[in-house]
Design a protein around this motif. Structure first.
Motif, mmCIF file in Angstrom:
data_model
loop_
_atom_site.group_PDB
_atom_site.id
_atom_site.type_symbol
_atom_site.label_atom_id
_atom_site.label_comp_id
_atom_site.label_asym_id
_atom_site.label_seq_id
_atom_site.Cartn_x
_atom_site.Cartn_y
_atom_site.Cartn_z
ATOM 1 N N LEU A 109 0.837 -1.206 0.000
ATOM 2 C CA LEU A 109 0.000 0.000 0.000
ATOM 3 C C LEU A 109 0.872 1.256 0.000
ATOM 4 O O LEU A 109 0.478 2.301 -0.520
ATOM 5 C CB LEU A 109 -0.923 0.016 1.214
ATOM 6 C CG LEU A 109 -2.138 -0.914 1.151
ATOM 7 C CD1 LEU A 109 -2.944 -0.798 2.437
ATOM 8 C CD2 LEU A 109 -3.023 -0.582 -0.048
ATOM 9 N N PHE A 110 2.076 1.135 0.588
ATOM 10 C CA PHE A 110 2.963 2.293 0.658
ATOM 11 C C PHE A 110 4.007 2.318 -0.448
ATOM 12 O O PHE A 110 4.353 3.373 -0.956
ATOM 13 C CB PHE A 110 3.646 2.338 2.035
ATOM 14 C CG PHE A 110 2.702 2.636 3.146
ATOM 15 C CD1 PHE A 110 2.230 3.929 3.332
ATOM 16 C CD2 PHE A 110 2.255 1.638 3.987
ATOM 17 C CE1 PHE A 110 1.335 4.226 4.350
ATOM 18 C CE2 PHE A 110 1.357 1.916 5.012
ATOM 19 C CZ PHE A 110 0.892 3.207 5.189
ATOM 20 N N HIS A 112 4.853 1.074 -4.082
ATOM 21 C CA HIS A 112 4.377 0.470 -5.325
ATOM 22 C C HIS A 112 4.792 1.388 -6.458
ATOM 23 O O HIS A 112 5.239 2.513 -6.228
ATOM 24 C CB HIS A 112 2.863 0.329 -5.284
ATOM 25 C CG HIS A 112 2.197 1.573 -4.752
ATOM 26 N ND1 HIS A 112 1.666 1.652 -3.486
ATOM 27 C CD2 HIS A 112 2.050 2.784 -5.298
ATOM 28 C CE1 HIS A 112 1.196 2.869 -3.282
ATOM 29 N NE2 HIS A 112 1.423 3.578 -4.360
ATOM 30 N N GLU A 113 4.637 0.906 -7.676
ATOM 31 C CA GLU A 113 5.035 1.740 -8.811
ATOM 32 C C GLU A 113 3.934 2.722 -9.194
ATOM 33 O O GLU A 113 4.203 3.841 -9.610
ATOM 34 C CB GLU A 113 5.433 0.855 -9.997
ATOM 35 C CG GLU A 113 6.645 -0.009 -9.645
ATOM 36 C CD GLU A 113 7.425 -0.469 -10.868
ATOM 37 O OE1 GLU A 113 7.186 0.030 -11.980
ATOM 38 O OE2 GLU A 113 8.293 -1.352 -10.693
ATOM 39 N N LYS A 114 2.704 2.278 -9.099
ATOM 40 C CA LYS A 114 1.557 3.159 -9.351
ATOM 41 C C LYS A 114 0.451 2.785 -8.384
ATOM 42 O O LYS A 114 0.330 1.617 -8.020
ATOM 43 C CB LYS A 114 1.018 2.941 -10.783
ATOM 44 C CG LYS A 114 1.806 3.598 -11.873
ATOM 45 C CD LYS A 114 1.004 3.510 -13.175
ATOM 46 C CE LYS A 114 1.890 3.211 -14.354
ATOM 47 N NZ LYS A 114 1.288 2.330 -15.338
ATOM 48 N N PHE A 115 -0.356 3.766 -8.013
ATOM 49 C CA PHE A 115 -1.437 3.466 -7.086
ATOM 50 C C PHE A 115 -2.665 2.987 -7.860
ATOM 51 O O PHE A 115 -3.658 3.701 -8.010
ATOM 52 C CB PHE A 115 -1.784 4.692 -6.226
ATOM 53 C CG PHE A 115 -2.672 4.362 -5.060
ATOM 54 C CD1 PHE A 115 -2.176 3.695 -3.952
ATOM 55 C CD2 PHE A 115 -4.014 4.713 -5.085
ATOM 56 C CE1 PHE A 115 -3.004 3.378 -2.886
ATOM 57 C CE2 PHE A 115 -4.850 4.402 -4.007
ATOM 58 C CZ PHE A 115 -4.337 3.729 -2.916
ATOM 59 N N THR A 116 -2.565 1.784 -8.380
ATOM 60 C CA THR A 116 -3.722 1.184 -9.049
ATOM 61 C C THR A 116 -3.922 -0.203 -8.466
ATOM 62 O O THR A 116 -3.021 -0.772 -7.859
ATOM 63 C CB THR A 116 -3.494 1.048 -10.572
ATOM 64 O OG1 THR A 116 -2.403 0.139 -10.783
ATOM 65 C CG2 THR A 116 -3.165 2.382 -11.216
ATOM 66 N N GLU A 119 -1.361 -2.754 -9.758
ATOM 67 C CA GLU A 119 0.009 -2.489 -9.312
ATOM 68 C C GLU A 119 0.189 -2.789 -7.830
ATOM 69 O O GLU A 119 1.252 -3.233 -7.408
ATOM 70 C CB GLU A 119 0.381 -1.036 -9.605
ATOM 71 C CG GLU A 119 0.672 -0.759 -11.065
ATOM 72 C CD GLU A 119 1.878 -1.514 -11.587
ATOM 73 O OE1 GLU A 119 2.831 -1.722 -10.814
ATOM 74 O OE2 GLU A 119 1.853 -1.926 -12.757
ATOM 75 N N ILE A 120 -0.831 -2.515 -7.038
ATOM 76 C CA ILE A 120 -0.718 -2.802 -5.609
ATOM 77 C C ILE A 120 -0.672 -4.311 -5.380
ATOM 78 O O ILE A 120 0.138 -4.810 -4.603
ATOM 79 C CB ILE A 120 -1.869 -2.124 -4.834
ATOM 80 C CG1 ILE A 120 -1.606 -0.628 -4.878
ATOM 81 C CG2 ILE A 120 -1.959 -2.656 -3.405
ATOM 82 C CD1 ILE A 120 -2.414 0.216 -4.015
#
Lengths: 215, 10
Positions: A109-110, A112-116, A119-120
């Motif tokens: 959640l903290f 990641h490469e993108k907040f999707t 990706e998570i």
């Protein structure tokens, strides 16, 4: 795809085949951590959500399906197959694996490469894979004696991780802008967890003796 | 530029 990556995938596949062979031939899962196997099933399910959204190659798609199916089959054997189930020693396999799941998800959640969504879950699967072997290593250490096939299973898994590191070094040297911090750092951590096991594996191999881990 | 394919490894 380079030779290290291919060799890594093949040793990964081989490790799973060795485990399936052990369970099938001996109708027993003694020495095998059900928790590690469940973590791997979660790892593959979470990582390959992109099976439906991204197409890389026939090879990739095929391997993803093989990994998901084989990991579910192993968990099914240990949980459901009447004879295999009987050989499962839950008193040795006490690692609190849900803590690994929770910690990995929190980290994803903290970091990641993108907040999707995809990706998570991808980052979560990378973190979880890095530590998924822990219940297995703890179980082996507790039981002391390691049967040949289980030892080879862990050996091939460790070899797969080592080859992926060589693959990243190769890609870093040959591809412009190859940077994958999440995968590479987690991969190095994951490989380091095998160091102790490898040490005793090579000693037993050199002395031509049975693999034993110190308590 | 072409967007890189992110997760091409297994």
């Amino acid at each position: 795809m380079n030779i290290f990556r291919l060799a890594g995938d093949m040793t990964h596949l081989l490790s799973i085949l060795v485990l399936l062979l052990k369970i099938y031939a001996t109708k027993s899962c003694s020495g095998v951590s059900r928790k590690t196997q469940e973590l791997y099933a979660i790892v593959f399910l979470a990582r390959y959500l992109d099976l439906f959204t991204d197409f890389i190659s026939v090879y990739n798609t095929f391997m993803k399906i093989v990994f998901i199916a084989s990991s579910l089959a192993i968990v099914w054997c240990i949980r459901v197959h009447p004879m295999v189930k009987r050989s499962y020693d839950k008193d040795l396999d006490t690692f609190r694996h849900y803590l690994l799941v929770a910690a990995s998800f929190l980290l994803a959640l903290f970091l990641h490469e993108k907040f999707t969504f995809l990706e998570i879950f991808w980052a979560f699967s990378i973190y979880l894979e890095a530590v998924a072997i822990l219940p297995q290593l703890v179980l082996l250490q507790r039981s002391g004696n390691v049967d040949n096939l289980t030892g080879q299973y862990v050996f091939f898994l460790g070899a797969y991780r080592g080859l992926y590191i060589l693959n990243w070094i190769y890609r870093y040297l040959t591809e412009p802008r190859f940077t994958r911090w999440i995968a590479c750092v987690s991969g190095v951590v994951q490989t380091a967890l095998y160091a102790d096991f490898f040490y005793y594996y090579f000693i037993s191999w050199k002395n031509n003796s049975k693999l034993k881990l110190p308590a | 530029g072409v967007e890189r394919k992110y997760h091409d490894e297994l």
